[in-house]
Design a protein around this motif. Structure first.
Motif, PDB file in Angstrom:
ATOM      1  N   MET A 138       0.863  -1.175   0.096  1.00  0.00           N
ATOM      2  CA  MET A 138       0.033  -0.001   0.013  1.00  0.00           C
ATOM      3  C   MET A 138       0.755   1.060  -0.056  1.00  0.00           C
ATOM      4  N   SER A 139       2.200   1.134   0.482  1.00  0.00           N
ATOM      5  CA  SER A 139       2.893   2.365   0.442  1.00  0.00           C
ATOM      6  C   SER A 139       3.377   3.003  -0.944  1.00  0.00           C
ATOM      7  N   LYS A 140       3.144   1.801  -1.950  1.00  0.00           N
ATOM      8  CA  LYS A 140       3.301   2.035  -3.495  1.00  0.00           C
ATOM      9  C   LYS A 140       1.993   2.821  -4.146  1.00  0.00           C
ATOM     10  N   VAL A 141       0.750   2.954  -3.297  1.00  0.00           N
ATOM     11  CA  VAL A 141      -0.290   3.864  -3.858  1.00  0.00           C
ATOM     12  C   VAL A 141      -0.012   5.436  -3.394  1.00  0.00           C
ATOM     13  N   LYS A 142       0.849   5.976  -4.210  1.00  0.00           N
ATOM     14  CA  LYS A 142       1.278   7.374  -3.779  1.00  0.00           C
ATOM     15  C   LYS A 142       0.204   8.436  -3.672  1.00  0.00           C
ATOM     16  N   SER A 143      -0.803   8.218  -4.402  1.00  0.00           N
ATOM     17  CA  SER A 143      -1.731   9.129  -4.305  1.00  0.00           C
ATOM     18  C   SER A 143      -2.804   8.999  -3.121  1.00  0.00           C
ATOM     19  N   GLY A 144      -2.499   7.903  -2.288  1.00  0.00           N
ATOM     20  CA  GLY A 144      -3.298   7.431  -1.178  1.00  0.00           C
ATOM     21  C   GLY A 144      -4.817   7.074  -1.523  1.00  0.00           C
ATOM     22  N   MET A 145      -5.590   7.019  -0.387  1.00  0.00           N
ATOM     23  CA  MET A 145      -7.002   6.034  -0.627  1.00  0.00           C
ATOM     24  C   MET A 145      -8.006   7.171  -0.481  1.00  0.00           C
ATOM     25  N   GLU A 146      -9.326   6.718  -0.896  1.00  0.00           N
ATOM     26  CA  GLU A 146     -10.188   7.343  -0.598  1.00  0.00           C
ATOM     27  C   GLU A 146     -11.154   6.735   0.642  1.00  0.00           C
ATOM     28  N   PHE A 147     -11.283   7.460   1.823  1.00  0.00           N
ATOM     29  CA  PHE A 147     -11.891   6.735   2.829  1.00  0.00           C
ATOM     30  C   PHE A 147     -13.348   7.057   3.086  1.00  0.00           C
ATOM     31  N   SER A 148     -14.136   6.130   3.658  1.00  0.00           N
ATOM     32  CA  SER A 148     -15.611   6.260   3.877  1.00  0.00           C
ATOM     33  C   SER A 148     -15.627   7.128   5.226  1.00  0.00           C
ATOM     34  N   GLU A 149     -16.790   7.672   5.491  1.00  0.00           N
ATOM     35  CA  GLU A 149     -17.200   8.659   6.594  1.00  0.00           C
ATOM     36  C   GLU A 149     -16.566   7.873   7.942  1.00  0.00           C
ATOM     37  N   THR A 150     -16.982   6.815   7.769  1.00  0.00           N
ATOM     38  CA  THR A 150     -16.802   6.003   9.171  1.00  0.00           C
ATOM     39  C   THR A 150     -15.191   6.128   9.550  1.00  0.00           C
ATOM     40  N   ALA A 151     -14.283   5.878   8.427  1.00  0.00           N
ATOM     41  CA  ALA A 151     -13.025   5.779   8.383  1.00  0.00           C
ATOM     42  C   ALA A 151     -12.497   7.346   8.670  1.00  0.00           C
ATOM     43  N   GLU A 152     -12.980   8.201   8.193  1.00  0.00           N
ATOM     44  CA  GLU A 152     -12.438   9.787   8.624  1.00  0.00           C
ATOM     45  C   GLU A 152     -12.870  10.073   9.804  1.00  0.00           C
ATOM     46  N   ARG A 153     -14.101   9.578  10.655  1.00  0.00           N
ATOM     47  CA  ARG A 153     -14.303   9.699  11.861  1.00  0.00           C
ATOM     48  C   ARG A 153     -13.060   9.224  12.885  1.00  0.00           C
ATOM     49  N   ALA A 154     -12.561   8.037  12.408  1.00  0.00           N
ATOM     50  CA  ALA A 154     -11.528   7.359  13.016  1.00  0.00           C
ATOM     51  C   ALA A 154     -10.227   7.890  12.932  1.00  0.00           C
ATOM     52  N   GLY A 155     -10.207   9.138  12.036  1.00  0.00           N
ATOM     53  CA  GLY A 155      -8.956   9.881  11.962  1.00  0.00           C
ATOM     54  C   GLY A 155      -8.395   9.688  10.571  1.00  0.00           C
ATOM     55  N   PHE A 156      -8.771   9.178   9.509  1.00  0.00           N
ATOM     56  CA  PHE A 156      -8.193   8.665   8.214  1.00  0.00           C
ATOM     57  C   PHE A 156      -8.687  10.151   7.434  1.00  0.00           C
ATOM     58  N   ARG A 157      -7.726  10.393   6.544  1.00  0.00           N
ATOM     59  CA  ARG A 157      -8.207  11.566   5.761  1.00  0.00           C
ATOM     60  C   ARG A 157      -7.883  10.903   3.941  1.00  0.00           C
ATOM     61  N   ASP A 158      -8.886  11.485   3.292  1.00  0.00           N
ATOM     62  CA  ASP A 158      -8.761  11.060   1.735  1.00  0.00           C
ATOM     63  C   ASP A 158      -7.004  11.645   1.481  1.00  0.00           C
ATOM     64  N   GLY A 159      -6.440  10.584   0.791  1.00  0.00           N
ATOM     65  CA  GLY A 159      -5.049  10.830   0.369  1.00  0.00           C
ATOM     66  C   GLY A 159      -4.080  10.209   1.261  1.00  0.00           C
ATOM     67  N   ASP A 160      -4.558   9.967   2.480  1.00  0.00           N
ATOM     68  CA  ASP A 160      -3.509   8.916   3.417  1.00  0.00           C
ATOM     69  C   ASP A 160      -3.168   7.881   2.522  1.00  0.00           C
ATOM     70  N   VAL A 161      -1.802   7.462   2.777  1.00  0.00           N
ATOM     71  CA  VAL A 161      -1.148   6.444   2.268  1.00  0.00           C
ATOM     72  C   VAL A 161      -0.937   5.387   3.261  1.00  0.00           C
ATOM     73  N   LEU A 162      -1.714   4.340   3.445  1.00  0.00           N
ATOM     74  CA  LEU A 162      -1.596   3.304   4.202  1.00  0.00           C
ATOM     75  C   LEU A 162      -0.165   2.682   4.588  1.00  0.00           C
TER      76      LEU A 162
END
Length: 267
Positions: A138-162
């Motif tokens: 997942m570190s190779k996904v340079k543009s990051g991920m799109e997260f659901s509202e549930t994940a965003e409440r946990a602290g994730f943000r669109d563009g985060d690279v896991l």
């Protein structure tokens, strides 16, 4: 009809290989312990055989029977598929199966199964060696991920690279839906790369329950991630058709796939 015959021949050939290797397991252990092997046959040969051959100065006759229901090795001093009971009425000879110790007889009897197991490991090893195990760090996904509202409440943000789940690299194995998500939701701490900095996100204890309640999933690949060939394995089908490192895969079967998500959904 032609296709049926080809498939039938392929099946018979495959089973023949399995039978020969199985019987060879019995044969080789018998020979190691100096037990006489009178026959080594692929398929059974009641009344007659399609082929038989006995090398000069050899105790073993090799052949192919006409009844494709397996095969056998006829071992002296042992009741087997040949059902030769007359031999058992004779005095025990040192080259016979029944004259050997218990552990030697056991190895002769399980030799066929043992060789089939070895064959299975060999075939699996060759498959892994030839095609390998497809995965995406997942570190190779340079543009990051799109997260659901549930994940965003946990602290994730669109563009985060896991990056890591409890210190272990997060990997998306090809063909396993949401495999990377399973690694994340089981973790206590997830490390992401955000704006060039590594950030640790503590996972809520009830995160799984939140995902199940909201039914919006965890995350997906961003739509703007293209599919680019990073490496072409030498001798692979990809190399044969002309794929090269750096190629962008923009379509599958005349369907445009400008993003990795589109490409993956068409496979």
């Amino acid at each position: 009809m032609e296709t049926f015959l080809i498939k039938a021949l392929q099946l018979i050939l495959s089973l023949s290989i399995l039978v020969v290797i199985h019987e060879f397991g019995h044969f080789i252990f018998a020979r190691v312990f100096k037990i006489r092997v009178e026959k080594f046959y692929l398929f059974f040969d009641p009344w007659f055989a399609l082929f038989r051959y006995k090398p000069r100065n050899s105790e073993t006759e090799y052949g192919v029977g006409w009844l494709p229901l397996g095969g056998y090795v006829k071992i002296s001093g042992m009741i087997d598929e040949s059902m030769d009971k007359e031999q058992m009425a004779q005095p025990v000879q040192p080259w016979e199966f029944r004259a050997k110790s218990t552990w030697q007889r056991l190895l002769v009897m399980i030799g066929g199964v043992l060789f089939n197991i070895i064959l299975a490991f060999f075939i699996y090893s060759m498959i892994v060696f030839r095609w390998g195990d497809s995965y995406i760090p997942m570190s190779k996904v340079k543009s990051g991920m799109e997260f659901s509202e549930t994940a965003e409440r946990a602290g994730f943000r669109d563009g985060d690279v896991l990056l890591y789940a409890d210190g272990k690299e997060i990997i998306d194995r090809a063909g396993i839906v949401d495999n990377f998500a399973a690694q994340v939701i089981d973790a206590q701490t997830v490390t992401v790369l955000r704006s060039g900095q590594e950030i640790n996100i503590p996972m809520p204890a009830d995160f799984v329950q939140q995902l199940m309640r909201d039914k919006k999933g965890f995350a997906g690949y961003k739509d703007d991630v293209p599919t680019v060939v990073e490496k072409v394995q030498k001798g692979s089908e990809a190399e044969k058709i002309g794929l090269m490192k750096g190629d962008s895969l923009v379509g599958v079967n005349s369907v445009l796939t400008p993003t990795f998500q589109d490409f993956r959904s068409e496979l």
